[in-house]
Design a protein around this motif. Structure first.
Motif, mmCIF file in Angstrom:
data_model
loop_
_atom_site.group_PDB
_atom_site.id
_atom_site.type_symbol
_atom_site.label_atom_id
_atom_site.label_comp_id
_atom_site.label_asym_id
_atom_site.label_seq_id
_atom_site.Cartn_x
_atom_site.Cartn_y
_atom_site.Cartn_z
ATOM 1 N N ALA A 45 0.485 -1.182 -0.067
ATOM 2 C CA ALA A 45 -0.211 -0.364 0.098
ATOM 3 C C ALA A 45 1.159 1.301 -0.098
ATOM 4 C CB ALA A 45 -1.203 -0.199 1.168
ATOM 5 N N GLU A 46 1.762 1.808 0.600
ATOM 6 C CA GLU A 46 3.131 2.535 0.921
ATOM 7 C C GLU A 46 3.670 2.348 -0.094
ATOM 8 O OE1 GLU A 46 5.489 1.614 3.738
ATOM 9 O OE2 GLU A 46 4.274 1.589 5.545
ATOM 10 N N GLY A 47 3.800 1.768 -1.626
ATOM 11 C CA GLY A 47 4.620 1.464 -2.897
ATOM 12 C C GLY A 47 3.123 2.425 -3.794
ATOM 13 N N TRP A 48 2.018 1.688 -3.615
ATOM 14 C CA TRP A 48 0.995 2.538 -4.515
ATOM 15 C C TRP A 48 0.456 4.141 -3.738
ATOM 16 C CZ3 TRP A 48 -3.511 4.912 -4.032
ATOM 17 C CH2 TRP A 48 -4.640 4.159 -5.763
ATOM 18 N N TRP A 49 0.860 4.544 -2.913
ATOM 19 C CA TRP A 49 0.409 5.773 -2.546
ATOM 20 C C TRP A 49 1.310 6.612 -3.087
ATOM 21 C CZ3 TRP A 49 -4.242 7.792 -1.097
ATOM 22 C CH2 TRP A 49 -4.881 7.000 -0.416
ATOM 23 N N ARG A 50 2.603 6.130 -3.196
ATOM 24 C CA ARG A 50 3.419 6.627 -3.373
ATOM 25 C C ARG A 50 3.426 7.773 -5.359
ATOM 26 N NH1 ARG A 50 8.181 4.947 -6.407
ATOM 27 N NH2 ARG A 50 7.868 3.546 -5.830
ATOM 28 N N LEU A 51 2.615 5.688 -5.622
ATOM 29 C CA LEU A 51 2.978 6.371 -7.103
ATOM 30 C C LEU A 51 1.582 6.951 -7.239
ATOM 31 C CD1 LEU A 51 3.203 2.821 -8.585
ATOM 32 C CD2 LEU A 51 4.365 5.009 -9.130
ATOM 33 N N GLU A 77 -12.031 18.800 -6.284
ATOM 34 C CA GLU A 77 -11.152 18.888 -7.597
ATOM 35 C C GLU A 77 -10.279 17.729 -7.467
ATOM 36 O OE1 GLU A 77 -8.573 22.450 -8.047
ATOM 37 O OE2 GLU A 77 -10.067 23.625 -9.167
ATOM 38 N N ILE A 78 -9.264 18.018 -5.998
ATOM 39 C CA ILE A 78 -9.023 16.704 -5.132
ATOM 40 C C ILE A 78 -9.223 15.114 -6.037
ATOM 41 C CG2 ILE A 78 -7.808 15.912 -3.587
ATOM 42 C CD1 ILE A 78 -8.315 18.375 -2.161
ATOM 43 N N ALA A 79 -10.392 15.199 -5.621
ATOM 44 C CA ALA A 79 -11.455 13.630 -5.563
ATOM 45 C C ALA A 79 -11.797 13.289 -7.712
ATOM 46 C CB ALA A 79 -12.409 14.007 -5.126
ATOM 47 N N TYR A 80 -11.343 14.847 -8.454
ATOM 48 C CA TYR A 80 -10.925 14.916 -9.664
ATOM 49 C C TYR A 80 -9.194 13.822 -9.601
ATOM 50 C CZ TYR A 80 -10.796 15.384 -14.985
ATOM 51 O OH TYR A 80 -10.944 15.363 -15.746
ATOM 52 N N ALA A 81 -8.740 14.590 -9.381
ATOM 53 C CA ALA A 81 -7.424 14.527 -9.519
ATOM 54 C C ALA A 81 -6.884 12.968 -9.012
ATOM 55 C CB ALA A 81 -6.160 15.743 -8.955
ATOM 56 N N ALA A 103 1.600 11.124 -9.002
ATOM 57 C CA ALA A 103 0.518 11.203 -10.221
ATOM 58 C C ALA A 103 -1.008 12.456 -9.967
ATOM 59 C CB ALA A 103 -0.032 9.761 -10.428
ATOM 60 N N ALA A 104 -1.098 12.473 -8.377
ATOM 61 C CA ALA A 104 -2.208 13.005 -8.861
ATOM 62 C C ALA A 104 -1.153 14.483 -7.717
ATOM 63 C CB ALA A 104 -3.395 12.512 -7.847
ATOM 64 N N PHE A 105 -1.109 14.596 -6.673
ATOM 65 C CA PHE A 105 -0.538 15.875 -6.018
ATOM 66 C C PHE A 105 0.292 16.745 -6.567
ATOM 67 C CE2 PHE A 105 -2.942 13.528 -2.846
ATOM 68 C CZ PHE A 105 -3.996 12.961 -3.797
ATOM 69 N N ALA A 106 1.698 16.141 -7.290
ATOM 70 C CA ALA A 106 2.671 16.791 -7.648
ATOM 71 C C ALA A 106 2.433 18.038 -8.343
ATOM 72 C CB ALA A 106 4.240 15.532 -8.073
ATOM 73 N N GLY A 107 3.120 18.931 -7.642
ATOM 74 C CA GLY A 107 3.322 20.289 -8.723
ATOM 75 C C GLY A 107 2.077 20.828 -8.638
ATOM 76 N N ALA A 151 -5.955 7.238 -10.385
ATOM 77 C CA ALA A 151 -6.028 5.691 -10.163
ATOM 78 C C ALA A 151 -6.263 5.115 -11.253
ATOM 79 C CB ALA A 151 -7.179 6.051 -9.230
ATOM 80 N N ALA A 152 -7.450 5.876 -12.214
ATOM 81 C CA ALA A 152 -7.881 5.003 -13.463
ATOM 82 C C ALA A 152 -6.582 5.189 -14.473
ATOM 83 C CB ALA A 152 -8.520 6.487 -14.809
ATOM 84 N N GLN A 153 -5.305 6.059 -14.554
ATOM 85 C CA GLN A 153 -3.926 5.958 -15.251
ATOM 86 C C GLN A 153 -3.130 4.917 -14.834
ATOM 87 O OE1 GLN A 153 -2.614 10.074 -15.473
ATOM 88 N NE2 GLN A 153 -3.537 10.465 -16.765
ATOM 89 N N LEU A 154 -2.973 4.949 -13.327
ATOM 90 C CA LEU A 154 -2.497 3.834 -12.697
ATOM 91 C C LEU A 154 -2.691 2.407 -12.711
ATOM 92 C CD1 LEU A 154 -1.166 5.173 -8.972
ATOM 93 C CD2 LEU A 154 -0.130 4.912 -11.611
#
Length: 65
Positions: free
Chosen positions: A4-10, A26-30, A14-18, A35-38
């Motif tokens: 789970a920690e590796g998945w949260w890192r990804l 907007e957070i829920a959409y990101a 993907a969602a929050f960086a920058g 998650a869909a891309q992963l």
């Protein structure tokens, strides 16, 4: 580290960086988009490294002694 920690890192990468968010939608959409891309690129997680290749005996007379 568990799976789970590796998945949260990804997901964070993907969602929050920058990014900056104005509200929770907007957070829920990101998160949904990341998650869909992963999940589209998902592969089985392999623990550890592959086993080493068997050694080739070059000098059989040494091993027969």
């Amino acid at each position: 580290m568990n799976l789970a920690e590796g998945w949260w890192r990804l997901l964070r990468k993907a969602a929050f960086a920058g990014q900056t968010f104005a509200d929770a939608t907007e957070i829920a959409y990101a998160v949904a988009l990341a998650a869909a891309q992963l999940n589209a690129l998902a592969q089985p997680w392999v623990w550890g490294r592959p086993p080493p290749q068997p050694r080739v005996l070059r000098r059989t007379f040494v091993y027969r002694l």
